[in-house]
Every structure is written in C-alpha cells, then in structure tokens.
Scaffold this motif. Structure first.
Motif, PDB file in Angstrom:
ATOM      1  N   LEU A 422       0.819  -1.211   0.000  1.00  0.00           N
ATOM      2  CA  LEU A 422       0.000   0.000   0.000  1.00  0.00           C
ATOM      3  C   LEU A 422       0.857   1.266   0.000  1.00  0.00           C
ATOM      4  CD1 LEU A 422      -3.093   0.527   0.064  1.00  0.00           C
ATOM      5  CD2 LEU A 422      -2.872   0.937   2.519  1.00  0.00           C
ATOM      6  N   PHE A 433       2.284   6.575  -1.184  1.00  0.00           N
ATOM      7  CA  PHE A 433       1.526   5.427  -1.687  1.00  0.00           C
ATOM      8  C   PHE A 433       2.329   4.804  -2.828  1.00  0.00           C
ATOM      9  CE2 PHE A 433      -1.928   7.852   0.277  1.00  0.00           C
ATOM     10  CZ  PHE A 433      -2.603   6.834   0.952  1.00  0.00           C
ATOM     11  N   LEU A 437      -0.974   2.371  -7.336  1.00  0.00           N
ATOM     12  CA  LEU A 437      -2.275   2.902  -6.907  1.00  0.00           C
ATOM     13  C   LEU A 437      -2.568   4.188  -7.673  1.00  0.00           C
ATOM     14  CD1 LEU A 437      -1.968   2.285  -3.052  1.00  0.00           C
ATOM     15  CD2 LEU A 437      -2.806   0.748  -4.843  1.00  0.00           C
ATOM     16  N   LEU A 440      -8.448   5.829  -7.262  1.00  0.00           N
ATOM     17  CA  LEU A 440      -9.165   5.343  -6.084  1.00  0.00           C
ATOM     18  C   LEU A 440      -9.609   3.896  -6.249  1.00  0.00           C
ATOM     19  CD1 LEU A 440     -10.211   6.198  -3.297  1.00  0.00           C
ATOM     20  CD2 LEU A 440     -12.339   6.938  -4.406  1.00  0.00           C
ATOM     21  N   LEU A 443      -6.757   1.763  -5.334  1.00  0.00           N
ATOM     22  CA  LEU A 443      -6.579   1.781  -3.874  1.00  0.00           C
ATOM     23  C   LEU A 443      -7.577   0.843  -3.209  1.00  0.00           C
ATOM     24  CD1 LEU A 443      -5.329   3.128  -1.270  1.00  0.00           C
ATOM     25  CD2 LEU A 443      -7.249   4.728  -1.396  1.00  0.00           C
ATOM     26  N   ASN A 444      -8.839   0.927  -3.623  1.00  0.00           N
ATOM     27  CA  ASN A 444      -9.868   0.079  -3.024  1.00  0.00           C
ATOM     28  C   ASN A 444      -9.601  -1.405  -3.285  1.00  0.00           C
ATOM     29  OD1 ASN A 444     -11.237   2.287  -2.004  1.00  0.00           O
ATOM     30  ND2 ASN A 444     -12.566   2.483  -3.793  1.00  0.00           N
ATOM     31  N   GLN A 446      -6.687  -2.757  -3.593  1.00  0.00           N
ATOM     32  CA  GLN A 446      -5.579  -3.156  -2.727  1.00  0.00           C
ATOM     33  C   GLN A 446      -6.028  -3.292  -1.276  1.00  0.00           C
ATOM     34  OE1 GLN A 446      -3.100  -4.586  -3.589  1.00  0.00           O
ATOM     35  NE2 GLN A 446      -1.151  -3.503  -3.338  1.00  0.00           N
ATOM     36  N   GLN A 468      -8.849   6.267   2.455  1.00  0.00           N
ATOM     37  CA  GLN A 468      -9.363   6.936   1.259  1.00  0.00           C
ATOM     38  C   GLN A 468      -9.241   8.452   1.387  1.00  0.00           C
ATOM     39  OE1 GLN A 468     -13.320   5.309   1.260  1.00  0.00           O
ATOM     40  NE2 GLN A 468     -12.809   3.654  -0.187  1.00  0.00           N
ATOM     41  N   TYR A 471      -5.595   9.435   0.996  1.00  0.00           N
ATOM     42  CA  TYR A 471      -5.237   9.295  -0.421  1.00  0.00           C
ATOM     43  C   TYR A 471      -5.703  10.512  -1.223  1.00  0.00           C
ATOM     44  CZ  TYR A 471      -4.974   7.109  -5.071  1.00  0.00           C
ATOM     45  OH  TYR A 471      -4.687   6.826  -6.380  1.00  0.00           O
TER      46      TYR A 471
END
Length: 701
Positions: A422, A433, A437, A440, A443-444, A446, A468, A471
C-alpha cells in the motif's frame, strides 16, 4: 464540397466562411441539425458523406468514447443568429416542418444513480448497435446511420423540436450555483481541462446557454401567443417537468445557489427528468405527438433564463472576475451537493462578456479587472488561459504527511512490517503510496486484498474511509483539472492560447455593437468599449515583431508558453475569430435580411494617406484595378469591392451600389435593402461595386 474533420473544427470554420458565402448558411444549419442526436449531443467527426463516432480500441490506450456537448449550444447559436440575420424567413418556415433527422450514435447515457456512483464513467457503448449501423451504412449510405422508429422508418423532427432538445438536455444537467454538469466523458471547451469530466461544472456553457434561450424566446415570441405546437411525447413531458421545477420564486432560485440541500434537491429533480427522457427515446418511444401551448414553452425559457442568470451572477469573484468552472462534491448527492470554486480562467470571462447579461458598464469593469488580474501577462501583453503558479518539485510530490500516518494504525503496521503493498518508505524516510495505486479504484482493490490478511482485516475495515481520505488529500484527484493544473505548455500553466484571446476580442466587440446599436446608445460607454477592444487587439501576434512573437507574426499559432515563443503553427481557431472581428471592424452588419454599415469601430489610421491601386477578381473571374484615393479604404465582401470614403461634412452614411450596367450613377441608401443585399450575398455578379460615404466624426479615433 468535400470536408472531413471533428465536429467543432468543421462548424467553427464554417461560421467564418459563411460571412463571405452567406448563401450556404441554411445548408450549414441543416447539416448541423441533421447530425445531432435525440439525446442532445453530437457525433465525434463529420464529413460530406456522413458522420462517425468513437470506439474503444483495446490496442490503443488513447481511444475512448464520449459526447461533445458544449458546441451543441454555442456553435448552433452563432449559426442560427447568422442565418436569421441573413434571411429571417428561413427559420420561420422551418419551425413546424418535420424535415430534420437525428444521428443514431451507439452510446447510452447511464442512469443518474450510476453517474453519481462513478461520474467519470457515464456512458455505455452499444457494440451491437455500432456493428448494425455500420452495416446499414454500407448498404444504405448516410441514411442507414439515422435514428429510425420501431417500423424502421427515419424519424423526423421540426426545427422547434430540434432547437428545444439540446436546451432541455443542458437544463437537465444544470446544477444551481455551479453550472452545467460535464458528465459525458468529454471536456467542454478546453481539452487542457479534460480531468474535469465527471465532477466538473461549466459556467462557460451556462453563459452561452443563457444567450441561446434568449434567441429561441425572441424567435418564438413573434408567433401568435395562443398557438399550440406539436412535440414528441417524451420531449413534451421533459419540458413540462422542467417547467414545474424552474417555476419557483426568485427567492427559492437564489436559495438553491447557496444551500447544499436545496441544490441537491433541484439537481436530482432535473437530472431524473433527463433520465426519464433518455429511457423513452432509447426505447424508441418516438411516434406519439401531442400539442403543447407555445406559452408554456416560452414560460419555461423565461424561468430557465432567470435561474441561469442568478447562477452566473453568483459566479462573480471577489477579484472582479467570474468563475469558469466549478467542482461538485457530495457524500449523499440526494441530500447535499456542494460547489467548490476553481482558480480563475480566461474562458469564463469570455463567456460572461458574450452571454448578453452584463450591462456595458459591467462589461467595461470586467475587462479592466482582467488587465489587473493574474490572467494578464504584461511581458507578452496578453492573457493566459490560467494564471501561472509554482508547482512542487518532483521529489516533493505524493508525500503522505507524518500527522496522517500517525492517525492510522494500519499505515503504522505496514511500515513496521516493511509491507509495500500500500505504501513505501523512500531512502530519506518519507512515505508515499505505491506507484500501482494510480486511482481510487486501484486503492480500493488493494485494501480489499489486504482485508483477506487475518492480521490486518479488522484494521482495514475500521480505517478504509480514513485511508481513502488520506489518499485524496495527497493526490487531490477530485480537484485535478488536467494539463491546466500541471503542465507548462500545450495550453498549460502560464500559457497564452491564441484562439481564446481572439474569442475575448470578439466578445468585447459584440459588447461594443450592443451598445452602439441600442435604442439610446451612450457615446462614452461605446468609446470605452472600443478602446478596450483595441487594447486587447494590441496583444495579438500580428501586432508584434517576429522577435517578440517568436515566429512569423502573420502566421496563426496555437499557443505561446512562458518559456518560448509561439508554438504549433497551423490553421487554428484564432483565424476564424479574427475573420469575424475584422468584418466587424469594417462595420459589415447584416440584420433582418438587409446590409447595414456601422464602421464606428473603425480607426482613422486605416484609411489611405495617398493614392493606391486595389486589385480585384470579380465573381465572373474578370480582373479590375481600382484606384483608391487618399481618405479611402477598400476591401471585398462576397467578392464585391466596397470602397469607403471619408467626408468631414457628411452627416449620415450614404451607400451607393453600382451595377454592371451603370457604374457611375445609382440610387443611394442608408442601408442596403434585401433585394440588393441578396444580389451581393449570392454572388449574382450584378453589383459591380459599392461606394460608401462615411462621416469622419463617427469613427472611433
């Protein structure tokens, strides 16, 4: 006779071309209308045989789909205004005749709920329909690509319906206090703002839409007020629902621009009306026609104008400029929608000056504030698309603040475990990060993967919203605009985009003529607007030396970045605007089928100081050398020589058209009547020359 290009380039060039070939205007307008879609947009490309749309190519990372919608309003408006000025009877005759068709583009706009969930993905591409259309196009030609009803008959529409649809669709995407929601996967106006798609709101289009509605209302106000007009049932229903939403008091309209809850309620109601309309036309629910009182339509246009103007006035900034684009944000869009202002941009000022809601005094003030603003660059004596500003060094980008890491047990645990799924710690101890990534969604994905780790599952569940939030705080994707936010060339930061500067010049010229042609013009305001017009014009490339411009000054260039001279030579949109403004400077004003000469923006220095020879090629290809005397000026309009002669003693403009049969004597006019204007406009060859006597006192200076 043979053309091919993207929609906006074709029609913007045709607007300028039709000044010299006004006989083509009705055909250009018909081409525009016959290749627009019933859901309110237009295809990507246009050529003399047909039109085309974008498809996703898995092998091409730059391919995509999307509707261009901004030009559906302003380019159509400008062509309609030109045609109506050239021959008002054409639009009147077309109003109720079902002679127009629709392009059938294989896109489907998603539901409001789906767009709210992911506003950057608002369209679905119907591959089956695309294949079917292309096969029909091969068999039937252009007609195979048109919208058909359930019996496979080409669906027809009147001019009134064609003009209503793009307006109603834009109004269904209206966000009070924010602008027109840019939710069709394509930017509006400026490709450098392409990342605004989805969350962006356009005040630029709101301004042009206001002028469009006023044009339609003026056109239809000439009719009998008791008239009922036939409309397809889905269009009629959309118009009635929109009227029920806009038919509120000014106090309620103002509240919607200021209160997030009221804004959400109105935005959702408008958008759901648009969704219902799309559902019906996508299901080919087209055939039923019902009558709607004309007064109902006029009432809708009038109320919508009020709402747009309230939002445009709410867009006025503390620095005296106006907003160009805004961002919408929400947690639950059905309960509250907020509007965030972006930095100042040139497009919004141009739209405000062109939208016909500012008084001459306010237009003058706005231009003055522009010269005092960060948009103005004194070293190049012109205007930037957006103000220049420092950006962080590359090594300082994407850092997660220490205080945010301290808030998250998950991030602290990942650092302790040297887990780089992450985040990653660099050699200086700073945390970012990981590069994979990129958005978004990544990211979600991961986080979901991490949640399958028993040691981290509880932390992931507890802190997903926090991660979130961190980020978004780091990357600010929601506020990213595209090239205009992070590049220094190609319409980026600190960059002059010459087409937009020429649009500004045209908008100020329009303000000048609105004042000069008003019932009671104010000479002081007229003079002030003229001075500001030329102040903007002085910064255009052709007034510069080659050294200052960084290129041949008479060649059109796309843009000038801060670190170099003019870049990207070619036939840019700047040429189109400068053709229009030049004829404006010369005072060519076509109104109600007549030609009026209003050279009040012309400067004394333009007239010859000594005898010159003017070489002319007439419409029959014969050549002529005309001797131009001191205090005269010559140009051709529709290939007819126009010769201006200054006269200190003259009180009014005197126009003398001279025919092939008699080049020495003729009647004189204060404006050319329709019959003579049409002879010139249609290049009949009967008018050999037009002599115009101009009182010297009316010139700007």
């Amino acid at each position: 006779m043979a053309y091919e290009g993207n929609w906006r380039d074709i029609f913007q060039n045709w607007e300028a071309l039709c000044i010299s070939y006004p006989g083509f205007l009705e055909h250009v307008v018909a081409k525009f209308l016959n290749t627009s879609t019933m859901d309110g947009y237009n295809p990507y490309r246009l050529f003399n045989g047909s039109f085309d749309w974008e498809e996703v190519d898995p092998e091409d990372p730059f391919s995509g789909i999307g509707y261009w919608g901004d030009h559906q309003i302003v380019y159509l408006l400008r062509l309609l205004e030109a045609l109506n000025a050239h021959d008002p009877k054409v639009l009147e005759q077309w109003l109720e005749k079902p002679i127009f068709v629709y392009a059938n583009v294989p896109y489907r706009i998603k539901s409001l709920a789906a767009i709210f969930k992911n506003p950057r993905s608002s369209l679905e591409f119907d591959a089956d329909l695309s294949n079917t259309l292309r096969k029909k196009g091969q068999r039937e030609g252009h007609d195979g690509l048109l919208l058909k009803d359930t019996d496979d008959r080409t669906h027809k529409a009147t001019l009134r319906e064609k003009l209503l649809i793009p307006a109603l669709v834009k109004l269904s995407n209206f966000v009070p206090g924010g602008g027109i929601w840019m939710n069709t996967e394509r930017p509006e106006w400026n490709d450098a703002n392409n990342a605004l798609v989805g969350n962006g709101l356009s005040m630029v289009t709101a301004g042009h839409l206001l002028r469009y509605l006023r044009f339609c209302r003026k056109l239809w106000n000439q009719e009998d007020g008791s008239t009922s007009v036939p409309l397809g049932e889905p269009i009629l229903e959309l118009a009635e629902v929109l009227l029920s939403i806009f038919d509120q008091s000014l106090k309620e309209a103002i509240a919607c621009t200021q209160d997030d809850s009221n804004r959400a309620k109105t935005t959702c109601a408008l958008s759901l009306a648009g969704e219902r309309y799309r559902e019906r036309i996508y299901a080919l629910d087209l055939a039923k026609a019902k009558s709607l009182p004309l007064q109902t339509i006029l009432r809708l246009l009038e109320k919508a104008e009020e709402w747009l103007e309230i939002s445009l006035r709410a867009a006025e900034r503390p620095d005296g400029l106006v907003d160009s684009y805004n961002l919408m944000s929400y947690t639950d869009p059905y309960k509250a929608i907020s509007v965030e202002r972006l930095y100042e941009m040139l497009e919004g000022q141009v739209s405000a000056l062109s939208a016909e809601y500012l008084s001459s005094e306010k237009a003058i003030t706005l231009v003055d504030r522009m010269f005092e603003s960060k948009l103005y660059t004194a070293d190049r004596n012109s205007f930037l698309l957006y103000p220049d500003r420092p950006l962080p060094d590359f090594s300082d980008k994407g850092l997660i603040p220490k205080e945010d890491i301290n808030q998250s047990k998950l991030l602290e645990r990942l650092i302790e475990n040297h887990d780089t799924s992450l985040i990653k710690v660099d050699t200086t101890g700073r945390v970012r990060f990981v590069a994979l990534l990129q958005n978004l969604d990544a990211l979600n994905d991961q986080l979901e993967s991490l949640s399958r780790n028993p040691e981290l599952a509880l932390l992931v569940k507890k802190e997903t919203a926090l991660i979130q939030s961190i980020y978004e705080k780091v990357f600010r994707h929601h506020r990213f605009t595209g090239r205009s936010g992070g590049m220094f060339s190609f319409e980026g930061l600190g960059c002059i985009y010459w087409h937009q500067v020429s649009k500004l010049m045209l908008a100020v010229q329009e303000c000048f003529f609105r004042e000069s042609e008003a019932q009671e013009p104010d000479p002081k305001l007229q003079k002030a607007l003229g001075e500001r017009y030329y102040k903007i014009r002085e910064g255009i490339g052709f007034n510069k030396t080659a050294e200052a411009f960084g290129a041949f000054p008479n060649d059109p260039y796309s843009h000038t970045p801060a670190h170099a001279g003019a870049q990207q030579p070619g036939m840019t949109g700047q040429v189109k605007e400068e053709i229009i403004t030049r004829f404006g400077e010369l005072g060519i004003r076509v109104r109600e089928g007549t030609l009026r000469i209003n050279p009040q923006l012309l400067r004394r220095e333009e007239f010859a100081k000594q005898t010159r020879t003017f070489e002319v090629i007439h419409t029959d290809n014969s050549t002529e050398s005309i001797s131009i005397q001191a205090n005269e000026l010559a140009f051709t309009y529709c290939q007819v020589p126009f010769i201006y002669r200054l006269d200190k003693a003259a009180k009014v403009i005197k126009i003398e058209p001279r025919t092939v049969a008699d080049e020495t004597t003729s009647d004189s006019y204060t404006e050319l009547p329709e019959a003579i204007y049409q002879q010139i406009a249609l290049r009949k060859g009967q008018i050999r020359r037009v002599m115009i006597t101009i009182p010297e006192a009316i010139l700007l200076a």
